[in-house]
Design a protein around this motif. Structure first.
Motif, PDB file in Angstrom:
ATOM      1  N   THR A 258      10.344  -7.192 -24.597  1.00  0.00           N
ATOM      2  CA  THR A 258      10.935  -7.118 -25.930  1.00  0.00           C
ATOM      3  C   THR A 258      11.870  -8.305 -26.131  1.00  0.00           C
ATOM      4  N   LEU A 259      12.709  -8.526 -25.120  1.00  0.00           N
ATOM      5  CA  LEU A 259      13.684  -9.607 -25.196  1.00  0.00           C
ATOM      6  C   LEU A 259      13.007 -10.972 -25.164  1.00  0.00           C
ATOM      7  N   ALA A 260      11.933 -11.090 -24.389  1.00  0.00           N
ATOM      8  CA  ALA A 260      11.202 -12.367 -24.343  1.00  0.00           C
ATOM      9  C   ALA A 260      10.668 -12.706 -25.735  1.00  0.00           C
ATOM     10  N   VAL A 261      10.167 -11.706 -26.461  1.00  0.00           N
ATOM     11  CA  VAL A 261       9.656 -11.958 -27.817  1.00  0.00           C
ATOM     12  C   VAL A 261      10.808 -12.318 -28.755  1.00  0.00           C
ATOM     13  N   MET A 262      11.923 -11.586 -28.662  1.00  0.00           N
ATOM     14  CA  MET A 262      13.082 -11.893 -29.512  1.00  0.00           C
ATOM     15  C   MET A 262      13.532 -13.347 -29.323  1.00  0.00           C
ATOM     16  N   GLN A 263      13.657 -13.751 -28.063  1.00  0.00           N
ATOM     17  CA  GLN A 263      14.109 -15.123 -27.771  1.00  0.00           C
ATOM     18  C   GLN A 263      13.109 -16.146 -28.319  1.00  0.00           C
ATOM     19  N   ALA A 264      11.803 -15.861 -28.133  1.00  0.00           N
ATOM     20  CA  ALA A 264      10.777 -16.794 -28.606  1.00  0.00           C
ATOM     21  C   ALA A 264      10.845 -16.935 -30.127  1.00  0.00           C
ATOM     22  N   VAL A 265      10.993 -15.813 -30.818  1.00  0.00           N
ATOM     23  CA  VAL A 265      11.036 -15.850 -32.292  1.00  0.00           C
ATOM     24  C   VAL A 265      12.247 -16.648 -32.769  1.00  0.00           C
ATOM     25  N   MET A 266      13.396 -16.435 -32.127  1.00  0.00           N
ATOM     26  CA  MET A 266      14.586 -17.202 -32.524  1.00  0.00           C
ATOM     27  C   MET A 266      14.378 -18.700 -32.278  1.00  0.00           C
ATOM     28  N   ASP A 267      13.731 -19.021 -31.154  1.00  0.00           N
ATOM     29  CA  ASP A 267      13.450 -20.437 -30.878  1.00  0.00           C
ATOM     30  C   ASP A 267      12.494 -21.024 -31.915  1.00  0.00           C
ATOM     31  N   TRP A 268      11.428 -20.290 -32.220  1.00  0.00           N
ATOM     32  CA  TRP A 268      10.465 -20.790 -33.214  1.00  0.00           C
ATOM     33  C   TRP A 268      11.150 -21.047 -34.552  1.00  0.00           C
ATOM     34  N   ARG A 269      12.042 -20.135 -34.951  1.00  0.00           N
ATOM     35  CA  ARG A 269      12.698 -20.308 -36.248  1.00  0.00           C
ATOM     36  C   ARG A 269      13.622 -21.526 -36.220  1.00  0.00           C
ATOM     37  N   LYS A 270      14.324 -21.696 -35.088  1.00  0.00           N
ATOM     38  CA  LYS A 270      15.167 -22.905 -34.963  1.00  0.00           C
ATOM     39  C   LYS A 270      14.335 -24.170 -35.113  1.00  0.00           C
ATOM     40  N   ASN A 271      13.076 -24.092 -34.670  1.00  0.00           N
ATOM     41  CA  ASN A 271      12.192 -25.255 -34.770  1.00  0.00           C
ATOM     42  C   ASN A 271      11.454 -25.338 -36.102  1.00  0.00           C
ATOM     43  N   GLY A 272      11.856 -24.513 -37.073  1.00  0.00           N
ATOM     44  CA  GLY A 272      11.331 -24.679 -38.421  1.00  0.00           C
ATOM     45  C   GLY A 272      10.262 -23.702 -38.862  1.00  0.00           C
ATOM     46  N   LEU A 273       9.798 -22.838 -37.959  1.00  0.00           N
ATOM     47  CA  LEU A 273       8.766 -21.869 -38.352  1.00  0.00           C
ATOM     48  C   LEU A 273       9.435 -20.693 -39.079  1.00  0.00           C
ATOM     49  N   PRO A 274       8.944 -20.308 -40.263  1.00  0.00           N
ATOM     50  CA  PRO A 274       9.538 -19.162 -40.944  1.00  0.00           C
ATOM     51  C   PRO A 274       9.080 -17.864 -40.286  1.00  0.00           C
ATOM     52  N   ILE A 304       3.059 -14.804 -24.488  1.00  0.00           N
ATOM     53  CA  ILE A 304       4.308 -14.336 -23.865  1.00  0.00           C
ATOM     54  C   ILE A 304       4.007 -13.270 -22.805  1.00  0.00           C
ATOM     55  N   THR A 305       4.563 -13.471 -21.618  1.00  0.00           N
ATOM     56  CA  THR A 305       4.369 -12.517 -20.523  1.00  0.00           C
ATOM     57  C   THR A 305       4.829 -11.127 -20.952  1.00  0.00           C
ATOM     58  N   GLY A 306       3.968 -10.138 -20.771  1.00  0.00           N
ATOM     59  CA  GLY A 306       4.346  -8.777 -21.106  1.00  0.00           C
ATOM     60  C   GLY A 306       3.821  -8.305 -22.458  1.00  0.00           C
ATOM     61  N   VAL A 307       3.337  -9.222 -23.276  1.00  0.00           N
ATOM     62  CA  VAL A 307       2.740  -8.812 -24.548  1.00  0.00           C
ATOM     63  C   VAL A 307       1.293  -8.414 -24.286  1.00  0.00           C
ATOM     64  N   GLU A 308       1.003  -7.103 -24.475  1.00  0.00           N
ATOM     65  CA  GLU A 308      -0.335  -6.601 -24.136  1.00  0.00           C
ATOM     66  C   GLU A 308      -1.350  -6.930 -25.209  1.00  0.00           C
ATOM     67  N   LYS A 309      -0.948  -6.772 -26.476  1.00  0.00           N
ATOM     68  CA  LYS A 309      -1.803  -7.197 -27.571  1.00  0.00           C
ATOM     69  C   LYS A 309      -0.977  -7.317 -28.827  1.00  0.00           C
ATOM     70  N   VAL A 310      -1.578  -7.912 -29.850  1.00  0.00           N
ATOM     71  CA  VAL A 310      -0.874  -8.127 -31.108  1.00  0.00           C
ATOM     72  C   VAL A 310      -1.702  -7.513 -32.235  1.00  0.00           C
ATOM     73  N   LEU A 311      -1.082  -6.621 -33.009  1.00  0.00           N
ATOM     74  CA  LEU A 311      -1.719  -6.066 -34.205  1.00  0.00           C
ATOM     75  C   LEU A 311      -1.172  -6.819 -35.410  1.00  0.00           C
ATOM     76  N   ALA A 312      -1.989  -6.942 -36.458  1.00  0.00           N
ATOM     77  CA  ALA A 312      -1.505  -7.645 -37.648  1.00  0.00           C
ATOM     78  C   ALA A 312      -1.706  -6.790 -38.888  1.00  0.00           C
ATOM     79  N   ALA A 313      -0.739  -6.855 -39.803  1.00  0.00           N
ATOM     80  CA  ALA A 313      -0.820  -6.090 -41.047  1.00  0.00           C
ATOM     81  C   ALA A 313      -0.246  -6.920 -42.186  1.00  0.00           C
ATOM     82  N   ARG A 314      -0.751  -6.643 -43.407  1.00  0.00           N
ATOM     83  CA  ARG A 314      -0.196  -7.264 -44.617  1.00  0.00           C
ATOM     84  C   ARG A 314       0.222  -6.149 -45.574  1.00  0.00           C
TER      85      ARG A 314
END
Lengths: 322, 322
Positions: A258-274, A304-314
């Motif tokens: 969970t924390l690995a994803v949080m950190q990654a998302v914050m890093d991506w946003r710092k690098n300009g990804l919305p 990301i290590t520990g992410v088993e799968k990703v679901l997507a929704a709109r």
């Protein structure tokens, strides 16, 4: 009509609901704002059958008993009361997404049940009446009744606590990329969790600040302002988890991934990804972004290590008969 | 005397200090309770030398300049003022443990500096005076001046904000097993972090509940009641991190391995091992237990993915001349 089938979507809260003013009626301690998750679907058929000796429930093909059947019967009782009906019902419900792992399957389940049961009983409930009925089964289910972006006004009693759309599904093409880091059942369910909210020395302060966050989030959605949206969504998530972990006993739903994803998302946003995240009462992370960025976000999450799968929704529509 | 050498231990706070009432004098927003970490040592020699044209600082053998030298000079200025001394000083400081990774090396550094500098300047300061002086360099350094288990009374001004022992090192044989999950420098230092505390909507509620936690923790230490101690130490840790992550900008010091250690410790305690954790403004986890259980705790920690190494400490004495 004695049988009806309804389809509903789960929802993800941007401004969270945590803690009840009235646990029996599920009147929340604060209002909340969410988006329906189109693509993740619950389909529920209800048949009132004079041959039945009691209510029957199958969930994803498996017969249910005990608590989950009791929760369904409690909603059916309300419908029977409104319709002056004495028959028992057969309920068949199926999800096209993982159940009971913190992806709000109870929200879509009770929204679909409320519409299918009331229609099968011959009732034509208004959206607000349906939302109130769904709320009795699972608080956040009331938000899955209207379509798109939804606000649940806390209200003061059973009559005034229901949800309504603040923007249609087509208003803003956001994607929710759900990083599944665990499919294990939650150690503490949401119903038990809500009861602990008041034991945190921080809950009152969280509640006092909620009107500000609601206004900020509503405005960000109406303006399609992702930067403002990201700021308030993450802060609201942090506030809810701050209350959870400081309650007695503490509720720590986060896992290392969970924390690995949080950190990654914050890093991506710092690098300009919305992009931003929010987390419900479980370890899985809802990663939100404009749909134009979803493919990039999903491929990043799968690495990301520990992410088993990703679901997507709109953004999903309202609960509806099929 | 124009030269003196002092030894000091870092400390781990059980009831945390976060946020200042007065940032210049480092008057904290709340009182705190800690234990000195015997075994982890800073040794600092100060020599006032008429030949010097400015203050000089070497840390672990490396000459320092800029901010770290300025912070040391600011404390030396206070000493020079008290002693009516005009010489510059040569300061040599060495740690036997990793520096600047959230193991409170600034606490032991400024405690040792305060004693060595004041002694080298010919001053004989009382423990309270030394504690106040150390506080000016780094808030939590005031807690490393007295020995054993220490309380820092918040006070209202420079004169009333200092620390004192509440129990000697021999009172309770606790071990702090520090799980090092990262030795990278912190993205936001404590001084900057303290300035953000007031931006969290939760800080006022955390502060309002602090007297209760202080009383509870002081009593648990005096009674050597590990169960009560564990409960309040973890709750206080959660409260500080709740404030950190809900400040603007949010401070998220935890790493995935931080959470893995937290979960492991909670599991161990559920299974009957007397153990709890606390986390300072960094990702490393201080795992506390009676020393009789330390070997078992250390071997468990070393098996957790992401734990690079484990340091161990027992209650340390006061800052002293050597």
């Amino acid at each position: 009509m004695t049988t009806a089938t309804a389809q509903a979507f789960p929802n993800i809260a941007f401004i969270k609901y945590w803690g009840n003013r009235d646990a029996h009626f599920r009147i929340p301690s604060n209002a909340s704002i969410s988006m329906n998750l189109g693509g993740l679907e619950t389909r529920t058929q209800v048949t009132f059958d004079p041959a039945l000796k009691n209510d029957q429930l199958t969930l994803n093909g498996k017969p249910q008993s005990g608590k989950s059947l009791e929760r369904v019967s409690a909603v059916l009782d309300l419908v029977r009361q409104m319709a002056a009906l004495q028959r028992f019902a057969r309920v068949e419900s199926n999800n096209n997404f993982p159940t009971g792992v913190g992806i709000a399957s109870s929200a879509s389940a009770f929204a679909a049940l409320s519409l299918a049961a009331s229609a099968a009983a011959g009732l034509a409930l208004s959206e607000a009446e349906l939302s109130r009925l769904a709320r009795r089964g699972s608080g956040s289910a009331c938000r899955s009744v209207p379509g798109g972006f939804v606000e649940w006004q806390a209200g003061e009693d059973d009559l005034t606590s229901y949800a309504f759309s603040i923007a249609s599904p087509g208003h803003w093409d956001l994607s929710d990329c759900i990083a599944i880091v665990s499919q294990a059942p939650k150690p503490t369910g949401s119903t038990e969790g809500h009861a602990l909210a008041a034991s945190s020395p921080l809950q009152a302060a969280r509640l006092a600040d909620t009107p500000r966050r609601l206004d900020f989030c509503r405005r960000a959605i109406l303006d399609r302002d992702f930067e403002a949206f990201a700021e308030v969504v993450e802060q609201d998530c942090h506030l809810m988890h701050a209350v959870m972990i400081t309650s007695t006993p503490p509720l720590l739903y986060w896992q290392p991934a969970t924390l690995a994803v949080m950190q990654a998302v914050m890093d991506w946003r710092k690098n300009g990804l919305p992009v931003c995240y929010t987390i419900d009462a479980g370890p899985n992370v809802h990663v939100l972004c404009p749909t134009a960025s979803a493919a990039q976000v999903i491929s990043g999450l799968t690495l990301i290590t520990g992410v088993e799968k990703v679901l997507a929704a709109r953004p999903g529509g309202p609960t509806h008969l099929v």
